[in-house]
Design a protein around this motif. Structure first.
Motif, PDB file in Angstrom:
ATOM      1  N   VAL A 117       1.146   2.266   0.730  1.00 40.51           N
ATOM      2  CA  VAL A 117       0.744   2.394  -0.679  1.00 40.51           C
ATOM      3  C   VAL A 117       1.600   1.494  -1.561  1.00 40.51           C
ATOM      4  N   GLU A 118       2.847   1.319  -1.209  1.00 41.95           N
ATOM      5  CA  GLU A 118       3.697   0.400  -1.956  1.00 41.95           C
ATOM      6  C   GLU A 118       3.243  -1.041  -1.737  1.00 41.95           C
ATOM      7  N   PHE A 119       2.884  -1.375  -0.510  1.00 41.38           N
ATOM      8  CA  PHE A 119       2.420  -2.728  -0.201  1.00 41.38           C
ATOM      9  C   PHE A 119       1.143  -3.056  -0.962  1.00 41.38           C
ATOM     10  N   PHE A 120       0.195  -2.106  -1.004  1.00 45.24           N
ATOM     11  CA  PHE A 120      -1.089  -2.338  -1.663  1.00 45.24           C
ATOM     12  C   PHE A 120      -1.075  -1.952  -3.142  1.00 45.24           C
ATOM     13  N   ASP A 121       0.039  -1.410  -3.611  1.00 44.11           N
ATOM     14  CA  ASP A 121       0.197  -1.013  -5.012  1.00 44.11           C
ATOM     15  C   ASP A 121      -0.897  -0.038  -5.456  1.00 44.11           C
ATOM     16  N   VAL A 122      -1.058   1.033  -4.674  1.00 45.80           N
ATOM     17  CA  VAL A 122      -1.977   2.117  -5.006  1.00 45.80           C
ATOM     18  C   VAL A 122      -1.214   3.427  -4.890  1.00 45.80           C
ATOM     19  N   THR A 123      -1.799   4.505  -5.415  1.00 47.68           N
ATOM     20  CA  THR A 123      -1.156   5.807  -5.298  1.00 47.68           C
ATOM     21  C   THR A 123      -1.491   6.392  -3.920  1.00 47.68           C
ATOM     22  N   LEU A 124      -0.721   7.355  -3.506  1.00 51.52           N
ATOM     23  CA  LEU A 124      -0.979   8.029  -2.234  1.00 51.52           C
ATOM     24  C   LEU A 124      -2.330   8.747  -2.284  1.00 51.52           C
ATOM     25  N   ASP A 125      -2.665   9.308  -3.444  1.00 55.15           N
ATOM     26  CA  ASP A 125      -3.971   9.951  -3.606  1.00 55.15           C
ATOM     27  C   ASP A 125      -5.112   8.960  -3.393  1.00 55.15           C
ATOM     28  N   GLU A 126      -4.989   7.775  -3.982  1.00 54.64           N
ATOM     29  CA  GLU A 126      -6.029   6.749  -3.792  1.00 54.64           C
ATOM     30  C   GLU A 126      -6.126   6.321  -2.343  1.00 54.64           C
ATOM     31  N   PHE A 127      -5.001   6.263  -1.684  1.00 54.18           N
ATOM     32  CA  PHE A 127      -4.948   5.801  -0.300  1.00 54.18           C
ATOM     33  C   PHE A 127      -5.630   6.773   0.657  1.00 54.18           C
ATOM     34  N   VAL A 128      -5.473   8.055   0.424  1.00 54.02           N
ATOM     35  CA  VAL A 128      -6.012   9.036   1.371  1.00 54.02           C
ATOM     36  C   VAL A 128      -7.388   9.571   0.988  1.00 54.02           C
TER      37      VAL A 128
END
Length: 59
Positions: free
Chosen positions: A47-58
């Protein structure tokens, strides 16, 4: 999980992402195909690499 979509949106191949985050290509493939789950530590790194939140990621 949106790993494949995030990777493709960034215009990266699995090999490129693998090298960027120092994870085997086989692991990326398994995560993208839903064959295995990743550790939370890995998810946070992504999520840090893609600059998204954990919620968006999952979701």
């Amino acid at each position: 999980m949106k790993l494949k979509e995030l990777r493709q949106a960034k215009g990266m191949t699995r090999v490129q992402l693998s090298k960027a985050i120092d994870v085997p290509v086989r692991a990326l493939t398994r995560w993208e195909n839903g064959e295995t789950e990743m550790f939370l530590k890995t998810a946070v790194m992504l999520v840090e690499f893609f600059d998204v939140t954990l919620d968006e990621f999952v979701s």
